[in-house]
Design a protein around this motif. Structure first.
Motif, PDB file in Angstrom:
ATOM      1  N   TRP A  60       0.938  -1.241   0.178  1.00  0.00           N
ATOM      2  CA  TRP A  60       0.115   0.097  -0.110  1.00  0.00           C
ATOM      3  C   TRP A  60       0.859   1.454  -0.111  1.00  0.00           C
ATOM      4  CZ3 TRP A  60      -4.780  -0.130  -1.653  1.00  0.00           C
ATOM      5  CH2 TRP A  60      -5.392  -1.195  -1.383  1.00  0.00           C
ATOM      6  N   SER A  61       2.048   1.323   0.510  1.00  0.00           N
ATOM      7  CA  SER A  61       2.930   2.239   0.414  1.00  0.00           C
ATOM      8  C   SER A  61       3.281   2.691  -1.091  1.00  0.00           C
ATOM      9  CB  SER A  61       4.313   2.133   1.087  1.00  0.00           C
ATOM     10  OG  SER A  61       4.059   2.036   2.528  1.00  0.00           O
ATOM     11  N   VAL A  62       3.433   1.544  -1.963  1.00  0.00           N
ATOM     12  CA  VAL A  62       3.806   1.601  -3.240  1.00  0.00           C
ATOM     13  C   VAL A  62       2.739   2.344  -4.070  1.00  0.00           C
ATOM     14  CG1 VAL A  62       4.192   0.546  -5.596  1.00  0.00           C
ATOM     15  CG2 VAL A  62       5.384  -0.074  -3.370  1.00  0.00           C
ATOM     16  N   VAL A  63       1.493   1.748  -3.696  1.00  0.00           N
ATOM     17  CA  VAL A  63       0.240   2.147  -4.434  1.00  0.00           C
ATOM     18  C   VAL A  63       0.143   3.906  -3.896  1.00  0.00           C
ATOM     19  CG1 VAL A  63      -2.427   2.219  -4.327  1.00  0.00           C
ATOM     20  CG2 VAL A  63      -0.951   0.249  -4.237  1.00  0.00           C
ATOM     21  N   ALA A  64       0.263   4.274  -2.707  1.00  0.00           N
ATOM     22  CA  ALA A  64       0.053   5.491  -2.317  1.00  0.00           C
ATOM     23  C   ALA A  64       1.067   6.534  -2.960  1.00  0.00           C
ATOM     24  CB  ALA A  64       0.221   5.837  -0.812  1.00  0.00           C
ATOM     25  N   ILE A  65       2.414   5.982  -3.070  1.00  0.00           N
ATOM     26  CA  ILE A  65       3.484   6.568  -3.682  1.00  0.00           C
ATOM     27  C   ILE A  65       3.217   6.992  -5.214  1.00  0.00           C
ATOM     28  CG2 ILE A  65       6.006   6.570  -4.328  1.00  0.00           C
ATOM     29  CD1 ILE A  65       6.505   5.291  -1.846  1.00  0.00           C
ATOM     30  N   VAL A  66       2.665   5.962  -5.756  1.00  0.00           N
ATOM     31  CA  VAL A  66       2.479   6.078  -7.229  1.00  0.00           C
ATOM     32  C   VAL A  66       1.358   7.220  -7.509  1.00  0.00           C
ATOM     33  CG1 VAL A  66       1.427   5.066  -9.314  1.00  0.00           C
ATOM     34  CG2 VAL A  66       3.378   3.834  -7.988  1.00  0.00           C
ATOM     35  N   LEU A  67       0.016   6.880  -6.660  1.00  0.00           N
ATOM     36  CA  LEU A  67      -1.119   7.678  -6.907  1.00  0.00           C
ATOM     37  C   LEU A  67      -0.807   9.277  -6.523  1.00  0.00           C
ATOM     38  CD1 LEU A  67      -4.028   5.287  -5.499  1.00  0.00           C
ATOM     39  CD2 LEU A  67      -3.195   5.761  -8.054  1.00  0.00           C
ATOM     40  N   GLY A  68      -0.113   9.427  -5.134  1.00  0.00           N
ATOM     41  CA  GLY A  68       0.102  10.724  -4.948  1.00  0.00           C
ATOM     42  C   GLY A  68       1.022  11.457  -5.775  1.00  0.00           C
ATOM     43  N   SER A  69       1.972  10.762  -6.327  1.00  0.00           N
ATOM     44  CA  SER A  69       2.943  11.322  -7.316  1.00  0.00           C
ATOM     45  C   SER A  69       2.413  11.722  -8.224  1.00  0.00           C
ATOM     46  CB  SER A  69       4.051  10.433  -7.373  1.00  0.00           C
ATOM     47  OG  SER A  69       5.009  10.228  -6.479  1.00  0.00           O
ATOM     48  N   VAL A  70       1.363  10.942  -8.905  1.00  0.00           N
ATOM     49  CA  VAL A  70       0.818  11.365 -10.418  1.00  0.00           C
ATOM     50  C   VAL A  70      -0.324  12.483  -9.912  1.00  0.00           C
ATOM     51  CG1 VAL A  70      -1.118  10.308 -11.624  1.00  0.00           C
ATOM     52  CG2 VAL A  70       1.081   8.833 -11.258  1.00  0.00           C
ATOM     53  N   PHE A  71      -0.873  12.588  -9.059  1.00  0.00           N
ATOM     54  CA  PHE A  71      -1.979  13.588  -8.627  1.00  0.00           C
ATOM     55  C   PHE A  71      -0.987  14.754  -8.396  1.00  0.00           C
ATOM     56  CE2 PHE A  71      -4.054  16.198  -5.470  1.00  0.00           C
ATOM     57  CZ  PHE A  71      -5.163  16.336  -6.062  1.00  0.00           C
ATOM     58  N   GLY A  72      -0.137  14.817  -7.627  1.00  0.00           N
ATOM     59  CA  GLY A  72       0.892  16.134  -7.735  1.00  0.00           C
ATOM     60  C   GLY A  72       1.538  16.609  -8.875  1.00  0.00           C
ATOM     61  N   THR A  73       2.067  15.598  -9.660  1.00  0.00           N
ATOM     62  CA  THR A  73       2.555  16.019 -10.887  1.00  0.00           C
ATOM     63  C   THR A  73       1.881  16.540 -11.847  1.00  0.00           C
ATOM     64  OG1 THR A  73       4.152  14.100 -10.578  1.00  0.00           O
ATOM     65  CG2 THR A  73       4.273  15.352 -12.605  1.00  0.00           C
ATOM     66  N   GLN A 101       1.046   9.116   3.204  1.00  0.00           N
ATOM     67  CA  GLN A 101       2.154   8.744   2.181  1.00  0.00           C
ATOM     68  C   GLN A 101       1.490   9.723   0.788  1.00  0.00           C
ATOM     69  OE1 GLN A 101       5.177   7.029   2.279  1.00  0.00           O
ATOM     70  NE2 GLN A 101       5.095   8.554   0.376  1.00  0.00           N
ATOM     71  N   PHE A 102       0.002   9.413   0.456  1.00  0.00           N
ATOM     72  CA  PHE A 102      -0.369   9.812  -0.411  1.00  0.00           C
ATOM     73  C   PHE A 102      -0.319  11.347  -0.509  1.00  0.00           C
ATOM     74  CE2 PHE A 102      -3.619  12.190  -3.123  1.00  0.00           C
ATOM     75  CZ  PHE A 102      -3.647  11.077  -3.969  1.00  0.00           C
ATOM     76  N   GLY A 103      -0.665  11.950   0.574  1.00  0.00           N
ATOM     77  CA  GLY A 103      -0.367  13.522   0.664  1.00  0.00           C
ATOM     78  C   GLY A 103       1.273  13.968   0.678  1.00  0.00           C
TER      79      GLY A 103
END
Length: 484
Positions: A55-68, A200-202
């Motif tokens: 779930w860390s990886v999922v949060a990292i990917v989704l959060g990074s895509v969102f912010g980028t 993590q997402f944030g």
């Protein structure tokens, strides 16, 4: 000219005949913006809070895509307007009202510089027994001051050169991760936990959004007719790749070496292969941090000078820019000396504060550029200190910013303070979503009667504007961005 090494510009407009660069050079720059071990600490926050690796990886990917996404859309503004990022805020906030987001942007950049200085110094201290962290911090800071003072050309050359070294180091570290660590075991037990997932997402989203105030500082030097979509895609791909790559490594290392700092964890990983390779990895880390500090000093000084120039007119020169970088950069370097060695533990709080100040600004700026004014702006009036057609105080922008920020307060969740809404949701921080919706929605509401045609006529009459097919200027010496 664009090919001279010493840059004499700061917040001012870059004419078409001084534009240079390519999408590939921009890709290298944006990849390197995040390519440091400080990025890994961002990715470790979920793991440190008890979130499993899956779930860390999922949060990292989704959060990074969102912010980028927000970061990348700002990138297209640079070539079209020929201006650094934050001065463009004058169209929404007014010449003087823009001082609010400008101050936030400057603080963000110099705050990042402090953490990057310490990360770079810590990298060398890991492989240099008996070395003084303070002296290392001074060395990193002073070297970054030189690069930032010389300006855009040296920053681009440094990032281009170091990008090859960093990619090689990351490939090596990734191989070591899967050879020496039981990564498959870390993925074995997946259990979703909302609060650390949102943390993590944030953090990943905020780390990307934090770059938004500087994007056009560098894309403004690209040729004016380059595709905006391609520029956005370049920014998006470059920063997203390095962020996700390094943050996932950070999440893994936080599990593998729970008692070690982020920098130490990378050293321990490299040492599995060879102590000599550990030294090389740490040297590369130092260089990447030095470059990151230089970028922060450069863009932070541009935001600062833009804020000052809104109240007192002066011409941008190399000397003025150098003085601002030296003064403000020195303060950041000195501040880093007073931080404890474990100051990176405060980085999560710093990231949280970032989102609180930057989200309302990016919501207003992008809504105005892409929806309200649709990219039709007068560069001449943005550069005026008498307000021009945008005035001294942009009522709609300032109200939308303030309302978005206030609406976020109940959703704040940091180690310093947790808002009532966040408490009710177990400490989960939804403030970024609230700020975006409130600021963007309110700005659209307040500008619903915006007379686009009337302003178009004023913009078309300005000597420098973003209208692609502008009327013939009254003087042969005057040109427009889109037409000659």
């Amino acid at each position: 000219m664009a090919n001279q090494l010493l840059e004499d510009r700061s917040f001012d407009y870059v004419p078409p005949d001084e534009r240079t660069g390519s999408l590939w050079s921009q890709t290298q720059l944006w990849f390197m913006i995040n390519a440091s071990f400080l990025t890994a600490f961002t990715g470790a926050l979920g793991s440190l809070a008890g979130l499993d690796l899956t779930w860390s990886v999922v949060a990292i990917v989704l959060g990074s895509v969102f912010g980028t996404f927000f970061q990348a859309f700002h990138g297209a503004q640079g070539p079209r307007m020929g201006l650094p990022q934050m001065i463009q805020s004058r169209a929404q906030f007014g010449t003087r009202g823009a001082v609010l987001p400008l101050a936030a942007a400057a603080l963000v950049q110099f705050g990042f510089a402090i953490f990057y200085v310490q990360t770079g110094a810590s990298s060398i201290k890991e492989v240099s027994a008996g070395s003084s962290l303070g002296l290392m911090q001074l060395g990193v800071g002073i070297a970054a001051l030189v690069v930032a003072t010389v300006g855009y050309q040296l920053v681009m050359r440094a990032e281009k050169t170091v990008s090859y070294l960093m990619v090689a180091a990351l490939i090596f570290l990734t191989v070591c991760t899967f050879v020496y660590l039981p990564v498959s075991n870390y993925f074995a037990n997946a259990e979703f936990r909302l609060t650390p997932f949102l943390l993590q997402f944030g953090a990943s989203a905020t780390f990307q959004i934090a770059v938004a105030p500087v994007v056009s500082d560098y894309t403004r030097y690209l040729p004016e007719r380059i595709s905006g979509a391609k520029v956005s895609a370049t920014v998006f791909g470059g920063t997203l790749l390095s962020a996700i790559w390094i943050e996932i490594l950070g999440a893994i290392l936080a599990i593998a070496y729970p008692g070690a700092s982020t920098v130490s964890a990378f050293g321990l990983l490299a040492r599995n292969a060879s102590s000599g390779l550990e030294v090389i990895v740490m040297v590369v880390s130092l260089i990447t941090c030095l470059n990151a500090v230089a970028v922060a000093f450069y863009s932070g000084s541009v935001a600062f000078l833009t804020a000052v120039e809104g109240f007192r007119r002066f011409r941008s020169t190399f000397r003025i820019r150098a003085q601002a970088i030296l003064a403000l950069g020195s303060i950041a370097i000195v501040a880093s000396l007073f931080l404890p060695e474990n100051a990176l533990n405060s980085f999560s709080v710093f990231l949280a504060i970032l989102v609180y100040f930057l989200i309302p600004w990016t919501a207003v700026n992008l809504t105005d550029y892409y929806v309200v004014r649709r990219g039709i702006l007068s560069i001449t009036d943005i550069l005026k200190t008498d307000g021009g057609i945008y005035g001294f105080w942009g009522r709609s922008g300032l109200i939308s910013y303030a309302a978005g920020f206030l609406a976020m307060i109940p959703f704040f969740s940091t180690t310093v303070w947790v808002g009532p809404a966040a408490k009710a949701m177990g400490g989960a921080d939804f403030s970024f979503a609230v700020g975006l919706l409130v600021s963007a929605g309110l700005y659209l509401l307040l500008t619903r009667n915006f007379d686009r045609q009337a302003e178009y006529e004023l913009v078309a009459a300005a000597p420098i504007n973003t209208i692609e097919e502008a009327p013939v200027a009254p003087s042969p010496a005057v040109s427009t961005i889109g037409g000659r």
